[in-house]
Design a protein around this motif. Structure first.
Motif, PDB file in Angstrom:
ATOM      1  N   LEU A  51       0.795  -1.157  -0.148  1.00 26.89           N
ATOM      2  CA  LEU A  51       0.070   0.048  -0.062  1.00 26.89           C
ATOM      3  C   LEU A  51       0.783   1.363  -0.023  1.00 26.89           C
ATOM      4  O   LEU A  51       0.270   2.393   0.218  1.00 26.89           O
ATOM      5  CB  LEU A  51      -1.037  -0.070   1.240  1.00 26.89           C
ATOM      6  N   SER A  52       2.011   1.081  -0.017  1.00 22.00           N
ATOM      7  CA  SER A  52       3.034   2.264  -0.140  1.00 22.00           C
ATOM      8  C   SER A  52       2.879   3.030  -1.605  1.00 22.00           C
ATOM      9  O   SER A  52       2.734   2.330  -2.728  1.00 22.00           O
ATOM     10  CB  SER A  52       4.378   1.762   0.218  1.00 22.00           C
ATOM     11  N   GLY A  53       3.022   4.196  -1.706  1.00 19.34           N
ATOM     12  CA  GLY A  53       3.045   4.820  -3.059  1.00 19.34           C
ATOM     13  C   GLY A  53       1.906   5.953  -3.096  1.00 19.34           C
ATOM     14  O   GLY A  53       0.869   6.250  -1.850  1.00 19.34           O
ATOM     15  N   ASP A  54       1.833   6.712  -4.125  1.00 19.90           N
ATOM     16  CA  ASP A  54       0.799   7.645  -4.237  1.00 19.90           C
ATOM     17  C   ASP A  54      -0.548   7.149  -4.411  1.00 19.90           C
ATOM     18  O   ASP A  54      -0.638   5.977  -4.894  1.00 19.90           O
ATOM     19  CB  ASP A  54       1.353   8.941  -5.314  1.00 19.90           C
ATOM     20  N   GLN A  55      -1.505   8.201  -4.785  1.00 22.30           N
ATOM     21  CA  GLN A  55      -2.834   7.588  -5.076  1.00 22.30           C
ATOM     22  C   GLN A  55      -2.889   7.128  -6.564  1.00 22.30           C
ATOM     23  O   GLN A  55      -3.914   6.091  -6.471  1.00 22.30           O
ATOM     24  CB  GLN A  55      -3.785   9.036  -5.116  1.00 22.30           C
ATOM     25  N   PHE A  61      -3.835  -0.577  -8.439  1.00 21.50           N
ATOM     26  CA  PHE A  61      -3.963  -1.540  -7.510  1.00 21.50           C
ATOM     27  C   PHE A  61      -5.617  -2.118  -7.148  1.00 21.50           C
ATOM     28  O   PHE A  61      -5.833  -3.261  -7.333  1.00 21.50           O
ATOM     29  CB  PHE A  61      -3.132  -1.465  -6.238  1.00 21.50           C
ATOM     30  N   CYS A  62      -6.334  -1.008  -6.945  1.00 25.59           N
ATOM     31  CA  CYS A  62      -7.716  -1.315  -6.898  1.00 25.59           C
ATOM     32  C   CYS A  62      -8.211  -2.013  -8.242  1.00 25.59           C
ATOM     33  O   CYS A  62      -9.266  -2.824  -8.147  1.00 25.59           O
ATOM     34  CB  CYS A  62      -8.467  -0.223  -6.507  1.00 25.59           C
ATOM     35  N   LYS A  63      -7.881  -1.265  -9.481  1.00 19.13           N
ATOM     36  CA  LYS A  63      -8.296  -1.935 -10.516  1.00 19.13           C
ATOM     37  C   LYS A  63      -8.102  -3.196 -10.723  1.00 19.13           C
ATOM     38  O   LYS A  63      -8.870  -4.287 -11.308  1.00 19.13           O
ATOM     39  CB  LYS A  63      -7.893  -0.912 -11.687  1.00 19.13           C
TER      40      LYS A  63
END
Length: 171
Positions: A51-55, A61-63
């Motif tokens: 979960l590291s990183g920008d939006q 990741f969600c897609k």
């Protein structure tokens, strides 16, 4: 035990409790093994998400996660359809087996049973009606005609009928 001696009840009770305690231990160990196997499978096939990183990275990741969910959903739907189809085929085959084997009718036995016994067998304790049909019939008494006149004396009979003769003459 082969020498013919019986086991005492206290010994039997002790052995039963020992067997039960061993079985309970096995069940507990099995539960622990299942939990450990599940944890190992999840660690191998489902690594913790990064979960590291920008939006934008999280959106990507969600897609990917949604696409994976859709694929699993389609596979589940296909498997469910295959199972339903297989169940329908199994039911059809069961019906065909029954049709081919045919229904064997048992040989009927001749049973002599009164109507009361039949009703009692069918209705059980509810049977209160008796099937003695003759008891329900109306009693009829035969009337005996008394012969008041002597058959040889025809004059008495003619005098008795004289009023009837007048009735026919007047009309």
């Amino acid at each position: 035990m082969s020498d013919g001696k019986k086991m005492t009840s206290s010994r039997r009770h002790h052995l039963k409790s020992l067997i039960l305690s061993i079985g309970a231990g096995w069940i507990e160990q099995e539960k622990k093994d299942l939990v450990a196997a599940k944890a190992a499978y999840m660690a191998e096939n489902c690594p913790a998400p990064d979960l590291s990183g920008d939006q934008a990275a999280l959106m990507e990741f969600c897609k990917k996660l949604h696409q994976a969910i859709d694929k699993v959903d389609e596979a589940r739907y296909d498997a469910e359809a295959k199972v339903k189809k297989a169940d329908a085929e199994i039911d059809d085959l069961k019906l065909k087996v029954v049709d081919l084997a045919g229904v064997k009718k048992p040989a009927l036995k001749k049973v002599r049973m009164s109507a009361d016994a039949m009703l009692k067998a069918l209705l059980g304790g509810q049977h209160k009606v008796t099937m003695d049909l003759r008891s329900n019939l109306k009693q009829v008494k035969k009337e005996v005609k008394e012969e008041t006149t002597d058959a040889g004396d025809w004059r008495k009979n003619v005098e008795g009928k004289a009023d009837r003769k007048k009735m026919f003459e007047t009309s």
